[in-house]
Scaffold this motif. Structure first.
Motif, mmCIF file in Angstrom:
data_model
loop_
_atom_site.group_PDB
_atom_site.id
_atom_site.type_symbol
_atom_site.label_atom_id
_atom_site.label_comp_id
_atom_site.label_asym_id
_atom_site.label_seq_id
_atom_site.Cartn_x
_atom_site.Cartn_y
_atom_site.Cartn_z
ATOM 1 N N GLY A 107 0.814 -1.199 0.000
ATOM 2 C CA GLY A 107 0.000 0.000 0.000
ATOM 3 C C GLY A 107 0.853 1.256 0.000
ATOM 4 O O GLY A 107 1.938 1.291 0.596
ATOM 5 N N CYS A 138 -3.634 -2.622 1.674
ATOM 6 C CA CYS A 138 -3.978 -1.269 2.125
ATOM 7 C C CYS A 138 -5.062 -1.289 3.185
ATOM 8 O O CYS A 138 -5.784 -0.308 3.371
ATOM 9 N N VAL A 193 0.088 10.626 -4.544
ATOM 10 C CA VAL A 193 -0.443 10.893 -3.203
ATOM 11 C C VAL A 193 -0.006 12.281 -2.742
ATOM 12 O O VAL A 193 -0.804 13.050 -2.191
ATOM 13 N N VAL A 198 -2.322 1.141 -4.657
ATOM 14 C CA VAL A 198 -1.594 -0.065 -4.279
ATOM 15 C C VAL A 198 -0.648 -0.463 -5.405
ATOM 16 O O VAL A 198 -1.016 -0.372 -6.588
ATOM 17 N N ALA A 203 -5.445 1.582 8.031
ATOM 18 C CA ALA A 203 -6.676 2.371 7.984
ATOM 19 C C ALA A 203 -7.773 1.754 8.834
ATOM 20 O O ALA A 203 -8.385 2.422 9.686
ATOM 21 N N ILE A 246 -9.726 1.087 -2.834
ATOM 22 C CA ILE A 246 -8.662 1.201 -3.838
ATOM 23 C C ILE A 246 -9.072 2.135 -4.965
ATOM 24 O O ILE A 246 -10.086 1.936 -5.638
ATOM 25 N N GLY A 278 0.834 5.349 0.900
ATOM 26 C CA GLY A 278 0.051 6.292 1.689
ATOM 27 C C GLY A 278 0.784 7.581 1.973
ATOM 28 O O GLY A 278 1.957 7.756 1.621
ATOM 29 N N GLY A 287 -7.767 7.465 2.923
ATOM 30 C CA GLY A 287 -7.869 6.071 3.300
ATOM 31 C C GLY A 287 -8.393 5.847 4.704
ATOM 32 O O GLY A 287 -9.340 5.076 4.922
ATOM 33 N N THR A 288 -7.808 6.520 5.692
ATOM 34 C CA THR A 288 -8.232 6.321 7.075
ATOM 35 C C THR A 288 -9.616 6.911 7.318
ATOM 36 O O THR A 288 -10.442 6.319 8.022
ATOM 37 N N ARG A 327 -7.207 4.794 -1.811
ATOM 38 C CA ARG A 327 -5.852 4.243 -1.701
ATOM 39 C C ARG A 327 -5.309 3.814 -3.061
ATOM 40 O O ARG A 327 -6.052 3.466 -3.968
#
Length: 325
Positions: A39, A123, A312, A322, A127, A296, A41, A155-156, A320
């Motif tokens: 993943g 991923c 990102v 990947v 999260a 994703i 991030g 993501g989180t 996310r």
């Protein structure tokens, strides 16, 4: 083996280089993982820029999350070779997952169920473990409460939307722009505030008839965290999850006292192994019941990892990204 390393300090596309070399010896408590997917991030961006607190000395291999297979184990490890795992790589010592092989520690790795593909697993851990730990265990979310999730398109934040909804909350999310607000709706938010055109404080007050949110889940920090005290309910809980804005928010004890609210910390690394495994099992059950839609945005090949990290950094990713190794 092939691996990516950070060789300087700056934007990812400028300071990441593809190279080759061994992982190194496997020590007690460590596992060597043949990486299937990793993943990408925001922490990887911050490590390139030199602003992440757990960045090791350069050069180092970044990459926090992985899905893969155990290839070797050190002394004291109970996980058998050949086990499929997902989890957090030993990025803090420079052995991250942006490589064909990485290391991890048993407390940072979790079983990957047969029904979960490698991209999703790569991923998932940070999260969803963070969102579950914060909302369910630490904030003690009760069905019927209102949860305000900042950064809902990240993501989180997206994981928090899904977890809060799965546990019976009314979810208000914040995001910027039409595309990101639409994603928050897709991930389960009941209401979404576009912070480019709306004031989230007044919007939350209207949506809750002036009562405010019971829980604020905040991976943004800074002004966003500080302004959240103006739209939180009595006995509400503020969860400082991260500082995507560049700094943590600060709230005085006086405000906490006069508003009868709490700041509740949430970090997965401080809990016993059995607690983490139980939490992971709960999350796998939710995933199996299709209550956690995929986050994703896209996948990239190994050779495009630096470009993916830069995407990102440039805020071009919704959810996310990947890398398939």
């Amino acid at each position: 083996m092939r691996k990516w390393q950070v060789t300087g300090q700056g934007e990812p596309i400028d300071v990441m280089a593809q190279t080759s070399g061994d992982v190194g010896p496997i020590g007690p408590g460590e596992l060597l993982i043949n990486v299937a997917a990793c993943g990408i991030g925001l922490p990887d961006v911050l490590m390139c820029r030199g602003t992440y607190p757990l960045s090791p000395p350069q050069p180092f291999t970044p990459g926090q999350e992985f899905a893969g297979t155990v290839a070797a184990v050190g002394a004291g490890v109970n996980t058998p070779i050949g086990t499929r795992l997902m989890g957090v790589a030993a990025f803090m010592v420079g052995r991250g997952s942006f490589a064909q092989a990485c290391t991890t520690y048993e407390p940072m790795s979790f079983p990957q169920p047969a029904g979960m593909d490698d991209a999703t697993a790569a991923c998932f851990t940070i999260a969803y473990h963070t969102a579950y730990l914060a909302l369910v265990r630490r904030a003690k979310l009760v069905p019927g409460e209102t949860v305000l999730v900042h950064g809902g398109a990240g993501g989180t934040g997206a994981a928090a939307i899904q977890i809060a909804r799965a546990f019976g909350a009314t979810v208000i999310a914040t995001a910027s722009g039409v595309q990101k607000t639409a994603l928050c709706h897709d991930w389960g938010a009941h209401h979404v505030v576009d912070i480019m055109t709306q004031n989230f404080v007044s919007r939350v007050d209207r949506l809750t008839a002036g009562r405010g949110a019971d829980i604020v889940f905040d991976p943004v920090g800074g002004d966003t965290f500080e302004r959240s005290v103006d739209c939180i309910a009595c006995e509400g809980r503020l969860l400082p999850i991260g500082f995507a804005s560049g700094r943590w928010g600060g709230i005085s004890p006086e405000i906490l006292a006069f508003k009868n609210i709490s700041i509740v910390g949430a970090l997965g690394g401080g809990f016993d192994r059995d607690i983490m495994l139980t939490m992971h099992a709960d999350l796998m059950a939710l995933h199996g019941d299709r209550k956690l839609p995929s986050l994703i945005d896209s996948t990239v090949g190994f050779g495009d990892i630096a470009a993916g990290v830069q995407r990102v950094a440039d805020r071009q990713v919704r959810g996310r990204i990947v890398a398939i190794v």
